[in-house]
Design an enzyme around this catalytic site. Sequence first.
Site, PDB file in Angstrom:
ATOM      1  N   LEU A 115       0.863  -1.173   0.000  1.00 42.16           N
ATOM      2  CA  LEU A 115       0.000   0.000   0.000  1.00 42.16           C
ATOM      3  C   LEU A 115       0.903   1.226   0.000  1.00 42.16           C
ATOM      4  O   LEU A 115       1.979   1.202   0.599  1.00 42.16           O
ATOM      5  CB  LEU A 115      -0.900   0.046   1.250  1.00 42.16           C
ATOM      6  CG  LEU A 115      -2.021  -1.003   1.381  1.00 42.16           C
ATOM      7  CD1 LEU A 115      -2.728  -0.819   2.723  1.00 42.16           C
ATOM      8  CD2 LEU A 115      -3.017  -0.903   0.243  1.00 42.16           C
ATOM      9  N   ASP A 116       0.466   2.303  -0.650  1.00 42.46           N
ATOM     10  CA  ASP A 116       1.231   3.546  -0.608  1.00 42.46           C
ATOM     11  C   ASP A 116       1.358   4.020   0.840  1.00 42.46           C
ATOM     12  O   ASP A 116       0.497   3.733   1.680  1.00 42.46           O
ATOM     13  CB  ASP A 116       0.533   4.644  -1.413  1.00 42.46           C
ATOM     14  CG  ASP A 116       0.548   4.371  -2.906  1.00 42.46           C
ATOM     15  OD1 ASP A 116       1.286   3.461  -3.341  1.00 42.46           O
ATOM     16  OD2 ASP A 116      -0.181   5.068  -3.631  1.00 42.46           O
ATOM     17  N   ARG A 117       2.400   4.781   1.112  1.00 43.90           N
ATOM     18  CA  ARG A 117       2.632   5.300   2.459  1.00 43.90           C
ATOM     19  C   ARG A 117       1.398   6.025   3.015  1.00 43.90           C
ATOM     20  O   ARG A 117       1.020   5.831   4.172  1.00 43.90           O
ATOM     21  CB  ARG A 117       3.817   6.269   2.442  1.00 43.90           C
ATOM     22  CG  ARG A 117       4.115   6.899   3.806  1.00 43.90           C
ATOM     23  CD  ARG A 117       4.962   8.151   3.649  1.00 43.90           C
ATOM     24  NE  ARG A 117       6.265   7.857   3.090  1.00 43.90           N
ATOM     25  CZ  ARG A 117       7.352   7.624   3.819  1.00 43.90           C
ATOM     26  NH1 ARG A 117       7.297   7.664   5.142  1.00 43.90           N
ATOM     27  NH2 ARG A 117       8.502   7.380   3.235  1.00 43.90           N
TER      28      ARG A 117
END
Length: 327
Positions: A140-142
């Site tokens: 998942l993106d940050r």
Amino acid sequence: MKEVRTLFVDAGEDGVRLDRWFKRRWPHLNHIQIQKLTRSGQIRVDGGRAKPDSRLSAGAQIRVPPLPDAPEPGTRDKGIDAREAAYAKSLVLYEDEEVLVLNKPAGLAVQGGTKTHKHIDRLLSAWGEGLERPRLVHRLDRDTSGVLVLGKTPGAAAKLAGAFARRKAHKTYWAIVIGFPKPGEGVLELPLVKKGVGDREMVVPAQPKEPGAEPAETEFVTISRAGPRAAWMALRPHTGRTHQLRAHMLAMGHPILGDPKYNTPASKELSGPLKLQLHARRLSLPHPSSGTLVLEAPLSPEMKEGFARFGFDEHEADPEPFRRGRK
């Protein structure tokens, strides 16, 4: 370790990469060291040369050459403390002998980097090291919150990763975007490519035959809207490209609010102090042993702010808004 040994791949490690097999037994080895040992033929699989990303089969024989010693105590990262371990455990949404599911908070990276020292991968030390350490099977993106699945054994991790690769994992993201998309539902097929834009690297729309372009497909459904200002959407990526949902919504003319990278002047103004309004709400995928896992993550504090601002009620949503669409 100063002698050559022959070890066998366990049944639960079927399908694991060679470099990860080594890292689980000798965590102090880095990728460059493993690469050199494979390139020189010192590491062999069933008597033959192999690459670091070679997939292993249960029962395979691994030639293990003399390996560098681990650093002396006190010369390497001491791992996490009790407080960090307790924090890691507080993120658990579901856990059994094979699967670990975390509710990843926004702002916490999944993996580390040059300037990233706090991340999910580091917190996994709370479950142990070596073969006891859970394995990441997707990302998942940050700044994206929500459901993050890990495998607790090599075999489980391989099966879970395979589910993502074969598109057997059905992900539902919630997002708040600017405007009111028309049509309100559909599928966007738009190839993406990484490019330098100004002083940063971004993912942008591309022609199908453009060098580096990758096919990208996103299904979308509008759940609710706040007049013409904003819409609450369910997004389902059928491919797993970097920043796919964020780039696709920008390409549609309806960027996700709070996005510091994929935005327009209008979306930046409407966002105000809001953080990225993107949340991995729901994930359905085959369990490594039997049955199906259906996992949901509660709204993050960042998403709650967006819902409150535009008057959205999470209880109004269909848990599976794509059931009338493609499987």
